[in-house]
Design a protein around this motif. Structure first.
Motif, PDB file in Angstrom:
ATOM      1  N   PHE A  13     -47.894 -32.816 -62.040  1.00  0.00           N
ATOM      2  CA  PHE A  13     -48.100 -33.426 -60.810  1.00  0.00           C
ATOM      3  C   PHE A  13     -47.506 -32.167 -60.098  1.00  0.00           C
ATOM      4  O   PHE A  13     -48.322 -31.557 -58.881  1.00  0.00           O
ATOM      5  N   GLY A  14     -46.509 -31.872 -60.087  1.00  0.00           N
ATOM      6  CA  GLY A  14     -45.516 -30.963 -59.523  1.00  0.00           C
ATOM      7  C   GLY A  14     -46.302 -29.627 -59.555  1.00  0.00           C
ATOM      8  O   GLY A  14     -46.380 -28.605 -58.467  1.00  0.00           O
ATOM      9  N   GLU A  15     -46.748 -29.179 -60.715  1.00  0.00           N
ATOM     10  CA  GLU A  15     -47.276 -27.832 -61.050  1.00  0.00           C
ATOM     11  C   GLU A  15     -48.626 -27.931 -60.006  1.00  0.00           C
ATOM     12  O   GLU A  15     -49.170 -26.824 -59.560  1.00  0.00           O
ATOM     13  N   GLN A  16     -49.428 -28.927 -60.233  1.00  0.00           N
ATOM     14  CA  GLN A  16     -50.603 -29.040 -59.265  1.00  0.00           C
ATOM     15  C   GLN A  16     -50.347 -28.824 -57.647  1.00  0.00           C
ATOM     16  O   GLN A  16     -51.139 -28.246 -57.054  1.00  0.00           O
ATOM     17  N   PHE A  17     -49.461 -29.488 -57.443  1.00  0.00           N
ATOM     18  CA  PHE A  17     -49.059 -29.303 -55.871  1.00  0.00           C
ATOM     19  C   PHE A  17     -48.725 -27.831 -55.637  1.00  0.00           C
ATOM     20  O   PHE A  17     -48.804 -27.397 -54.387  1.00  0.00           O
ATOM     21  N   ILE A  18     -47.858 -27.349 -56.436  1.00  0.00           N
ATOM     22  CA  ILE A  18     -47.481 -25.738 -56.123  1.00  0.00           C
ATOM     23  C   ILE A  18     -48.682 -25.060 -55.908  1.00  0.00           C
ATOM     24  O   ILE A  18     -48.825 -24.387 -55.290  1.00  0.00           O
TER      25      ILE A  18
ATOM     26  N   ARG B  25     -42.281 -25.526 -47.642  1.00  0.00           N
ATOM     27  CA  ARG B  25     -42.554 -26.736 -48.715  1.00  0.00           C
ATOM     28  C   ARG B  25     -42.895 -26.338 -50.115  1.00  0.00           C
ATOM     29  O   ARG B  25     -42.279 -26.756 -51.144  1.00  0.00           O
ATOM     30  N   LEU B  26     -43.367 -24.984 -50.198  1.00  0.00           N
ATOM     31  CA  LEU B  26     -43.682 -24.323 -51.367  1.00  0.00           C
ATOM     32  C   LEU B  26     -42.335 -24.151 -52.097  1.00  0.00           C
ATOM     33  O   LEU B  26     -42.091 -24.291 -53.289  1.00  0.00           O
ATOM     34  N   GLU B  27     -41.253 -23.651 -51.159  1.00  0.00           N
ATOM     35  CA  GLU B  27     -39.739 -23.353 -51.456  1.00  0.00           C
ATOM     36  C   GLU B  27     -39.191 -24.686 -52.219  1.00  0.00           C
ATOM     37  O   GLU B  27     -38.659 -24.776 -53.432  1.00  0.00           O
ATOM     38  N   GLN B  28     -39.334 -25.570 -51.419  1.00  0.00           N
ATOM     39  CA  GLN B  28     -38.831 -27.128 -51.877  1.00  0.00           C
ATOM     40  C   GLN B  28     -39.630 -27.536 -53.093  1.00  0.00           C
ATOM     41  O   GLN B  28     -38.955 -27.902 -54.126  1.00  0.00           O
ATOM     42  N   ALA B  29     -41.125 -27.497 -53.418  1.00  0.00           N
ATOM     43  CA  ALA B  29     -41.599 -27.852 -54.592  1.00  0.00           C
ATOM     44  C   ALA B  29     -41.027 -27.028 -55.843  1.00  0.00           C
ATOM     45  O   ALA B  29     -41.206 -27.379 -56.924  1.00  0.00           O
ATOM     46  N   VAL B  30     -41.176 -25.741 -55.459  1.00  0.00           N
ATOM     47  CA  VAL B  30     -40.476 -24.773 -56.704  1.00  0.00           C
ATOM     48  C   VAL B  30     -39.297 -25.322 -57.122  1.00  0.00           C
ATOM     49  O   VAL B  30     -38.925 -25.518 -58.207  1.00  0.00           O
TER      50      VAL B  30
ATOM     51  N   MET C  26     -37.861 -28.176 -56.834  1.00  0.00           N
ATOM     52  CA  MET C  26     -37.814 -29.563 -57.543  1.00  0.00           C
ATOM     53  C   MET C  26     -38.407 -29.565 -58.993  1.00  0.00           C
ATOM     54  O   MET C  26     -38.072 -30.375 -59.632  1.00  0.00           O
ATOM     55  N   GLN C  27     -39.220 -28.517 -59.132  1.00  0.00           N
ATOM     56  CA  GLN C  27     -40.081 -28.537 -60.406  1.00  0.00           C
ATOM     57  C   GLN C  27     -39.039 -28.598 -61.621  1.00  0.00           C
ATOM     58  O   GLN C  27     -39.504 -29.029 -62.594  1.00  0.00           O
ATOM     59  N   GLU C  28     -37.774 -27.861 -61.530  1.00  0.00           N
ATOM     60  CA  GLU C  28     -37.085 -27.513 -62.696  1.00  0.00           C
ATOM     61  C   GLU C  28     -36.632 -28.765 -63.309  1.00  0.00           C
ATOM     62  O   GLU C  28     -36.300 -29.116 -64.663  1.00  0.00           O
ATOM     63  N   ASP C  29     -36.349 -30.038 -62.262  1.00  0.00           N
ATOM     64  CA  ASP C  29     -35.976 -31.182 -62.669  1.00  0.00           C
ATOM     65  C   ASP C  29     -37.053 -32.317 -63.162  1.00  0.00           C
ATOM     66  O   ASP C  29     -36.697 -33.450 -63.698  1.00  0.00           O
ATOM     67  N   LEU C  30     -38.125 -31.870 -63.199  1.00  0.00           N
ATOM     68  CA  LEU C  30     -39.357 -32.933 -63.169  1.00  0.00           C
ATOM     69  C   LEU C  30     -39.642 -32.806 -64.822  1.00  0.00           C
ATOM     70  O   LEU C  30     -39.614 -31.702 -65.442  1.00  0.00           O
ATOM     71  N   GLN C  31     -40.267 -33.991 -65.400  1.00  0.00           N
ATOM     72  CA  GLN C  31     -40.520 -34.126 -66.647  1.00  0.00           C
ATOM     73  C   GLN C  31     -41.943 -34.612 -66.721  1.00  0.00           C
ATOM     74  O   GLN C  31     -42.549 -35.624 -65.591  1.00  0.00           O
ATOM     75  N   GLY C  32     -42.633 -34.551 -67.887  1.00  0.00           N
ATOM     76  CA  GLY C  32     -43.885 -35.151 -68.350  1.00  0.00           C
ATOM     77  C   GLY C  32     -44.999 -35.277 -67.213  1.00  0.00           C
ATOM     78  O   GLY C  32     -45.410 -34.018 -66.560  1.00  0.00           O
ATOM     79  N   SER C  33     -45.471 -36.545 -66.822  1.00  0.00           N
ATOM     80  CA  SER C  33     -46.800 -36.307 -65.747  1.00  0.00           C
ATOM     81  C   SER C  33     -46.150 -35.820 -64.348  1.00  0.00           C
ATOM     82  O   SER C  33     -47.003 -35.084 -63.588  1.00  0.00           O
ATOM     83  N   GLU C  34     -45.039 -36.119 -64.139  1.00  0.00           N
ATOM     84  CA  GLU C  34     -44.495 -35.636 -62.787  1.00  0.00           C
ATOM     85  C   GLU C  34     -44.323 -34.183 -62.778  1.00  0.00           C
ATOM     86  O   GLU C  34     -44.721 -33.599 -61.617  1.00  0.00           O
ATOM     87  N   ARG C  35     -44.033 -33.735 -63.788  1.00  0.00           N
ATOM     88  CA  ARG C  35     -44.061 -31.996 -63.763  1.00  0.00           C
ATOM     89  C   ARG C  35     -45.396 -31.322 -63.606  1.00  0.00           C
ATOM     90  O   ARG C  35     -45.596 -30.475 -63.039  1.00  0.00           O
TER      91      ARG C  35
END
Ligand SMILES: [Zn+2]
Length: 247
Positions: free
Chosen positions: A131-136, A113-118, A120-129
């Motif tokens: 959120f992604g960082e908090q999730f990681i 899950r961590l590998e998946q989140a990391v 995906m993170q490259e393609d995220l912008q703004g608030s999604e990014r």
């Protein structure tokens, strides 16, 4: 909170544990399998949920120190987040997981899950990014725990009058579900969730192999089951009517 019992010593106890997400409250459903010798907790909540699990157990008259085993359906943070804390406080607990999931639970392999989140993170912008960082960060906060015993598809444990281990890959490769033929109960983990009263695969965006997840859901629905217990979504009865035998 419900119990399915087939005799006074064998019970399947379904816990309801509320989870706050902003202003929304979800509920997760760990399960306890009780018999004369064993008290097996199936999945154990998010990081920091030890106290919530203890409270939910006590509400059901189950002393946390009497838990003999914890079986983990897969290594997601909402299923094994409190595993290490539980084991550190209740050292008698034996940890059981599928042989495929064990290396991830023990930290010998990096969390999928961590590998998946990391990735995906490259393609995220703004608030999604954000959120992604908090999730990681959240995923990195999960502590590994040693697995005492591994199981595989087809194994039958003597818990609760007979508990069959079913491989239900898709959400994660080593995901397992548990079938109790005597009680006609299926504990699905994340191989099945309920949306608008319909069985579905849990959260497709977090499903690592959607095709296999669909096959696993189909497999679960073929069994003779009165009560499906979904970690996310709660109880599903195939006829749409309540068949719980409340005590
Ligand atoms: Zn989950």
């Amino acid at each position: 909170m419900k119990k399915v019992r087939c005799c006074c010593l064998e019970q399947v106890v379904i816990l309801d544990i509320p989870v706050q997400f902003g202003d929304r409250v979800d509920t997760i459903h760990p399960v306890v399998l009780l018999d004369e010798h064993e008290r097996v907790l199936v999945d154990c909540g998010y990081v920091g949920f030890l106290e919530k699990i203890e409270t939910a157990l006590l509400e059901q008259g189950i002393v946390p120190a009497s838990i003999t085993k914890i079986i983990i359906s897969h290594h997601d943070h909402d299923h094994m987040g409190s595993l290490r804390a539980f084991k550190e406080k209740y050292t008698q607990v034996e940890i059981v997981a599928s042989e495929l999931e064990a290396p991830y639970i023990e930290g010998a392999l990096p969390s999928l899950r961590l590998e998946q989140a990391v990735s995906m993170q490259e393609d995220l912008q703004g608030s999604e990014r954000e959120f992604g960082e908090q999730f990681i960060q959240l995923l990195r906060s999960v502590s590994p725990a040693f697995v005492n015993r591994t199981v595989k598809d087809g194994d039958v444990m003597d818990w609760c009058g007979g508990c069959h281990v079913l491989a239900t890959p898709g959400h994660m490769p080593g995901h397992i579900s548990l079938y109790l033929p005597k009680q006609k109960v299926m504990i699905t983990g994340d191989a099945m969730a309920i949306e608008d009263g319909i069985p579905v695969i849990a959260n497709p965006q977090f499903t690592l192999d959607e095709e296999r997840a669909k096959q696993s859901l189909t497999k679960l629905l073929r069994y003779e089951v009165d009560t499906f217990v979904c970690y996310h979504g709660g109880i599903y009865t195939p006829q749409g009517e309540s068949k719980e035998l409340l005590t």
